[in-house]
Design an enzyme around this catalytic site. Sequence first.
Site, PDB file in Angstrom:
ATOM      1  N   ASP A 195      27.597   0.810  92.864  1.00  0.00           N
ATOM      2  CA  ASP A 195      27.073   0.376  94.158  1.00  0.00           C
ATOM      3  C   ASP A 195      25.781   1.116  94.503  1.00  0.00           C
ATOM      4  OD1 ASP A 195      30.141   0.329  94.013  1.00  0.00           O
ATOM      5  OD2 ASP A 195      29.735  -1.131  95.589  1.00  0.00           O
ATOM      6  N   ASP A 243      27.591  -3.842  91.456  1.00  0.00           N
ATOM      7  CA  ASP A 243      26.696  -3.843  92.608  1.00  0.00           C
ATOM      8  C   ASP A 243      25.426  -3.058  92.287  1.00  0.00           C
ATOM      9  OD1 ASP A 243      28.420  -5.468  93.939  1.00  0.00           O
ATOM     10  OD2 ASP A 243      28.934  -4.045  95.530  1.00  0.00           O
ATOM     11  N   TYR A 275      21.384  -4.949  95.218  1.00  0.00           N
ATOM     12  CA  TYR A 275      21.543  -5.369  96.615  1.00  0.00           C
ATOM     13  C   TYR A 275      20.366  -6.228  97.084  1.00  0.00           C
ATOM     14  CZ  TYR A 275      25.699  -2.537  97.099  1.00  0.00           C
ATOM     15  OH  TYR A 275      26.955  -2.028  96.924  1.00  0.00           O
ATOM     16  N   ASN A 297      30.288  -7.891  93.455  1.00  0.00           N
ATOM     17  CA  ASN A 297      30.085  -9.017  94.360  1.00  0.00           C
ATOM     18  C   ASN A 297      28.613  -9.218  94.717  1.00  0.00           C
ATOM     19  OD1 ASN A 297      30.898  -6.499  95.734  1.00  0.00           O
ATOM     20  ND2 ASN A 297      30.323  -7.611  97.596  1.00  0.00           N
ATOM     21  N   HIS A 298      27.829  -8.159  94.688  1.00  0.00           N
ATOM     22  CA  HIS A 298      26.403  -8.313  95.004  1.00  0.00           C
ATOM     23  C   HIS A 298      25.606  -8.904  93.842  1.00  0.00           C
ATOM     24  CE1 HIS A 298      26.235  -6.612  99.057  1.00  0.00           C
ATOM     25  NE2 HIS A 298      27.230  -5.840  98.658  1.00  0.00           N
ATOM     26  N   HIS A 346      34.909  -3.849  89.291  1.00  0.00           N
ATOM     27  CA  HIS A 346      34.233  -3.506  90.535  1.00  0.00           C
ATOM     28  C   HIS A 346      35.205  -3.192  91.676  1.00  0.00           C
ATOM     29  CE1 HIS A 346      31.011  -3.144  93.324  1.00  0.00           C
ATOM     30  NE2 HIS A 346      31.504  -4.098  94.098  1.00  0.00           N
ATOM     31  N   HIS A 360      37.825  -0.288 104.870  1.00  0.00           N
ATOM     32  CA  HIS A 360      36.920  -1.337 104.415  1.00  0.00           C
ATOM     33  C   HIS A 360      37.346  -1.806 103.022  1.00  0.00           C
ATOM     34  CE1 HIS A 360      33.379  -3.574 105.357  1.00  0.00           C
ATOM     35  NE2 HIS A 360      32.791  -3.281 104.231  1.00  0.00           N
ATOM     36  N   HIS A 361      37.410  -3.085 102.839  1.00  0.00           N
ATOM     37  CA  HIS A 361      37.844  -3.699 101.562  1.00  0.00           C
ATOM     38  C   HIS A 361      39.316  -3.417 101.236  1.00  0.00           C
ATOM     39  CE1 HIS A 361      33.764  -4.848 100.835  1.00  0.00           C
ATOM     40  NE2 HIS A 361      33.335  -3.657 100.510  1.00  0.00           N
ATOM     41  N   HIS A 409      32.725  -0.731  94.743  1.00  0.00           N
ATOM     42  CA  HIS A 409      32.967  -1.623  95.879  1.00  0.00           C
ATOM     43  C   HIS A 409      33.149  -0.867  97.189  1.00  0.00           C
ATOM     44  CE1 HIS A 409      33.480  -5.548  97.455  1.00  0.00           C
ATOM     45  NE2 HIS A 409      34.772  -5.512  97.648  1.00  0.00           N
ATOM     46  N   HIS A 456      32.405   2.140  99.409  1.00  0.00           N
ATOM     47  CA  HIS A 456      31.266   3.070  99.354  1.00  0.00           C
ATOM     48  C   HIS A 456      31.708   4.473  99.745  1.00  0.00           C
ATOM     49  CE1 HIS A 456      28.594  -0.706  99.963  1.00  0.00           C
ATOM     50  NE2 HIS A 456      29.165  -0.649  98.780  1.00  0.00           N
TER      51      HIS A 456
HETATM   52 FE   LIG Z   1      30.950  -4.462  96.123  1.00  0.00          FE
END
Ligand SMILES: [Fe+2]
Length: 472
Positions: A169, A198, A201, A235-236, A320, A329-330, A357, A359
């Site tokens: 990331d 990731d 970005y 995902n990015h 990821h 988060h996530h 994923h 952070h």
């Molecule tokens: Fe991610």
Amino acid sequence: MVAMRWDCPSFALVFAVSFILSIAEVCNGGRTSSFVRNDQLSHDMPLDSDVFRVPPGYNAPQQVHITQGDRMGKAVIVSWVTPDEPGSNSVRYWAENSKFNNTAQAIVLTYNYFNYTSGYIHHCTIKDLEFDTKYYYEVGIGKSSRRFWFVTPPAVGPDVPYTFGLIGDLGQTHDSNSTVTHYELNPSKGQTLLFVGDLSYADAYPFHDNMRWDTWGRFIERNAAYQPWIWTAGNHEIDFVPEIGEDIPFKPYVHRYHVPFKASGSTSPFWYSIKRASAYIIVLSSYSAYGKYTPQFKWLEKEFPKVNRTETPWLIVLMHCPFYSSYVHHYMEGESMRVMYEPWFVEYKVDVVFSGHVHAYERSERISNIAYNVVNGLCTPIKDPSAPLYITIGDGGNLEGLVTEMTEPQPSYSAYREASFGHGMLEIKNRTDAYFGWHRNQDGYAVEADSLWLKNRYWSVSESEELSVASI
Ligand SMILES: [Fe+2]
């Protein structure tokens, strides 16, 4: 308390010191760091930053990066972009101390994304290299040509020491730059970087401004041109925006970052495996179908039985989205994939799973949660010496900032967690022992904020011998 690392310790010394330093953690289980950090949002470095500088000369190659190009480490994929015209397709390369020059030919790709047109993206696979050898290589023409070098890994074997870096990331903020600098200056000297997804970005910019893919490529060149970065899609990388006509997922990523997926019998660049030194590395895709009968499932089903732990004792999985994360988060985004694949991870004794994923940083206990069968109620993670260690290392420093909100109380499966930017380093010593250190960006280059001696799951599964050294 600052934990400095030491080299070549005797096992007895390691055991004794580890026990003293970490006795509280071992006895009490999970720990949440109280480290106080600057929690301001990260900002992308401006376009005129020196890290994004375009190399001088007409049509000079830029965004140079390498990755492993075959199954065993005797090939390298060299990739670069020329901005104005295709230019030369050739890579000139030679072994250090050799009089012989060799040439290999690249393929050239371009793509369009909304109102963006890429430069000329070259990918060249250099094959039949010698193991454990330094090679120089050149790309470009005349005054615009540029020279780099890399070192091939030792031949695959069970007791080959090797050091992998871990970054996820990353993005292209001032914190991203700090992460890369800390990795470069880490005295453990990573030989290959395992990147857990990731990348640029670019999708954070209007219309997924692909110019930010170019700036990211120039930013990482200072490291990725000299040592392989092993790629995982996040995902990015999806870049799926049908509203603007961009309905081919992963289009910029697959044009820019090639991987040797065919060498492992994969039909997709999103899941593949390589052998490198004493490690067998399986890369999975959290954003490709993974259910039963899907291509990824069928490939992985055949893949695990192929792993020969006598040849490559260390079995590492990269993906990821984490299976185990106790950040808010996530939370549980990896749950359905965990249900599908965790039984294999335990059956085949995966040593460590690295994910991004989220952070932040987190290290799990060795736990599994594979007993549930809908009616038995057995749905709580339990200690399991055959299970992998799960490490979340999505703390590269992108513009979305850190995630600081954690589930409370800290679940028993979580051994250590901290919301700071940083990177990891996995040092394989031999077939039984490896050392993992996590480095936060606020510390000196040699400082480890969390560290652990790992025992190989195939050759040595005694859980009591695996102790964290220290967390600060
Ligand atoms: Fe991610």
